[in-house]
Write a protein that holds these residues in place. Structure first.
Motif, PDB file in Angstrom:
ATOM      1  N   CYS A   1      20.175   9.240 -20.729  1.00  0.00           N
ATOM      2  CA  CYS A   1      21.348   8.996 -21.803  1.00  0.00           C
ATOM      3  C   CYS A   1      21.166   9.909 -22.912  1.00  0.00           C
ATOM      4  CB  CYS A   1      21.900   7.837 -21.780  1.00  0.00           C
ATOM      5  SG  CYS A   1      20.397   6.751 -22.739  1.00  0.00           S
ATOM      6  N   MET A   2      19.794   9.987 -23.552  1.00  0.00           N
ATOM      7  CA  MET A   2      19.467  10.394 -24.995  1.00  0.00           C
ATOM      8  C   MET A   2      19.502  11.921 -24.857  1.00  0.00           C
ATOM      9  SD  MET A   2      18.689   9.810 -28.075  1.00  0.00           S
ATOM     10  CE  MET A   2      18.891   8.063 -27.671  1.00  0.00           C
ATOM     11  N   ARG A   3      20.764  12.259 -25.688  1.00  0.00           N
ATOM     12  CA  ARG A   3      20.618  13.890 -25.732  1.00  0.00           C
ATOM     13  C   ARG A   3      20.458  14.382 -27.016  1.00  0.00           C
ATOM     14  NH1 ARG A   3      24.989  16.113 -27.752  1.00  0.00           N
ATOM     15  NH2 ARG A   3      26.528  14.998 -28.637  1.00  0.00           N
ATOM     16  N   PHE A   4      20.398  13.638 -28.280  1.00  0.00           N
ATOM     17  CA  PHE A   4      20.344  14.076 -29.513  1.00  0.00           C
ATOM     18  C   PHE A   4      19.253  13.186 -30.266  1.00  0.00           C
ATOM     19  CE2 PHE A   4      21.265  15.886 -33.558  1.00  0.00           C
ATOM     20  CZ  PHE A   4      21.814  17.181 -33.451  1.00  0.00           C
ATOM     21  N   LEU A   5      18.075  13.446 -30.281  1.00  0.00           N
ATOM     22  CA  LEU A   5      17.055  12.389 -30.931  1.00  0.00           C
ATOM     23  C   LEU A   5      16.143  13.295 -31.920  1.00  0.00           C
ATOM     24  CD1 LEU A   5      15.180   9.798 -30.813  1.00  0.00           C
ATOM     25  CD2 LEU A   5      14.077  10.716 -28.727  1.00  0.00           C
ATOM     26  N   VAL A   6      16.666  12.944 -33.304  1.00  0.00           N
ATOM     27  CA  VAL A   6      16.452  13.608 -34.227  1.00  0.00           C
ATOM     28  C   VAL A   6      15.304  13.239 -34.788  1.00  0.00           C
ATOM     29  CG1 VAL A   6      17.148  14.272 -36.590  1.00  0.00           C
ATOM     30  CG2 VAL A   6      18.824  14.014 -34.873  1.00  0.00           C
ATOM     31  N   ASN A   7      14.105  14.056 -35.333  1.00  0.00           N
ATOM     32  CA  ASN A   7      12.903  13.886 -35.772  1.00  0.00           C
ATOM     33  C   ASN A   7      12.973  14.730 -37.176  1.00  0.00           C
ATOM     34  OD1 ASN A   7      10.334  13.856 -36.656  1.00  0.00           O
ATOM     35  ND2 ASN A   7       9.267  14.577 -34.766  1.00  0.00           N
ATOM     36  N   ALA A   8      13.142  13.897 -38.144  1.00  0.00           N
ATOM     37  CA  ALA A   8      13.501  14.090 -39.761  1.00  0.00           C
ATOM     38  C   ALA A   8      12.857  13.034 -40.414  1.00  0.00           C
ATOM     39  CB  ALA A   8      14.756  14.457 -39.822  1.00  0.00           C
ATOM     40  N   GLY A   9      13.039  13.564 -42.034  1.00  0.00           N
ATOM     41  CA  GLY A   9      12.579  12.593 -43.005  1.00  0.00           C
ATOM     42  C   GLY A   9      11.175  12.796 -43.439  1.00  0.00           C
ATOM     43  N   GLU A  10      10.466  13.281 -42.906  1.00  0.00           N
ATOM     44  CA  GLU A  10       9.145  13.791 -43.089  1.00  0.00           C
ATOM     45  C   GLU A  10       8.562  14.984 -42.229  1.00  0.00           C
ATOM     46  OE1 GLU A  10       7.143  10.090 -42.521  1.00  0.00           O
ATOM     47  OE2 GLU A  10       6.370  10.793 -40.706  1.00  0.00           O
ATOM     48  N   PRO A  11       7.626  15.640 -42.488  1.00  0.00           N
ATOM     49  CA  PRO A  11       7.075  16.648 -41.837  1.00  0.00           C
ATOM     50  C   PRO A  11       6.928  16.390 -40.333  1.00  0.00           C
ATOM     51  CG  PRO A  11       5.995  16.713 -43.833  1.00  0.00           C
ATOM     52  CD  PRO A  11       6.612  15.327 -43.889  1.00  0.00           C
ATOM     53  N   VAL A  12       7.535  17.299 -39.657  1.00  0.00           N
ATOM     54  CA  VAL A  12       7.254  17.142 -37.916  1.00  0.00           C
ATOM     55  C   VAL A  12       6.028  17.980 -37.484  1.00  0.00           C
ATOM     56  CG1 VAL A  12       8.624  17.747 -35.962  1.00  0.00           C
ATOM     57  CG2 VAL A  12       9.923  17.333 -37.772  1.00  0.00           C
ATOM     58  N   VAL A  13       5.328  17.124 -36.881  1.00  0.00           N
ATOM     59  CA  VAL A  13       4.031  17.543 -36.635  1.00  0.00           C
ATOM     60  C   VAL A  13       4.364  18.092 -35.031  1.00  0.00           C
ATOM     61  CG1 VAL A  13       1.546  16.815 -35.901  1.00  0.00           C
ATOM     62  CG2 VAL A  13       2.677  16.120 -38.006  1.00  0.00           C
TER      63      VAL A  13
END
Length: 180
Positions: free
Chosen positions: A85-97
């Motif tokens: 179901c997960m279509r938009f899982l944001v990785n943000a708020g600090e550097p993305v590794v």
């Protein structure tokens, strides 16, 4: 759309929680689920359980949260969550590794996490949340050795540029000040 289900476990004093998963969800009229941060930080796998149980379509976390899953690989591999179901899982708020993101994707593909669901982004309080959104970080469009992860283009109506001390735009590759 109003059919989205947002799942937020970050503190409500963070702009991502208030603007992205609060105000946006209210405007859309979709289902919102807000969980105390401590509930997830005490046992990160609860995040997967909640996504699966509530059929969440949108959620987010900083990169450190994705590393918490890598310490639980065996438990995750044995789990039974359905993350399709997960279509938009944001990785943000600090550097993305990139290496962390790729390991997370690889680990959760077995639970149906769609390709391209992980969306690195950039934003700040001054921009009222995300100003860029990646079209999706995948195993095919990045590598473990990538130093700078693509955070996507600016949202419509927003612009970014790098300028010198006088506020003049600099050519690509030059160091200067970021203007939003």
């Amino acid at each position: 759309t109003s059919s989205e289900v947002t799942l937020n476990w970050m503190a409500l004093d963070h702009v991502g929680s208030v603007s992205f998963l609060g105000t946006m969800a209210t405007v859309l009229g979709c289902t919102q689920i807000h969980i105390p941060s401590g509930y997830i930080l005490q046992e990160p796998l609860r995040w997967l359980e909640l996504i699966s149980r509530h059929r969440a379509t949108i959620s987010w976390a900083p990169n450190f949260a994705f590393t918490l899953f890598l310490d639980r690989t065996e438990t995750i591999e044995a789990g039974t969550w359905d993350l399709s179901c997960m279509r938009f899982l944001v990785n943000a708020g600090e550097p993305v590794v990139a290496r962390t993101a790729r390991k997370f994707i690889t680990l959760l593909q077995g639970h149906g996490l769609p390709a391209g669901a992980l969306r690195p982004a950039f934003g700040m309080s001054e921009t009222c949340s995300g100003i860029t959104w990646s079209r999706g970080l995948t195993l095919e469009n990045t590598g473990d050795d990538v130093v700078f992860v693509d955070l996507g283009p600016c949202n419509p109506g927003a612009e970014m540029r790098v300028v010198n001390e006088a506020g003049e735009a600099l050519p690509e590759g030059e160091t200067g000040r970021l203007q939003l």
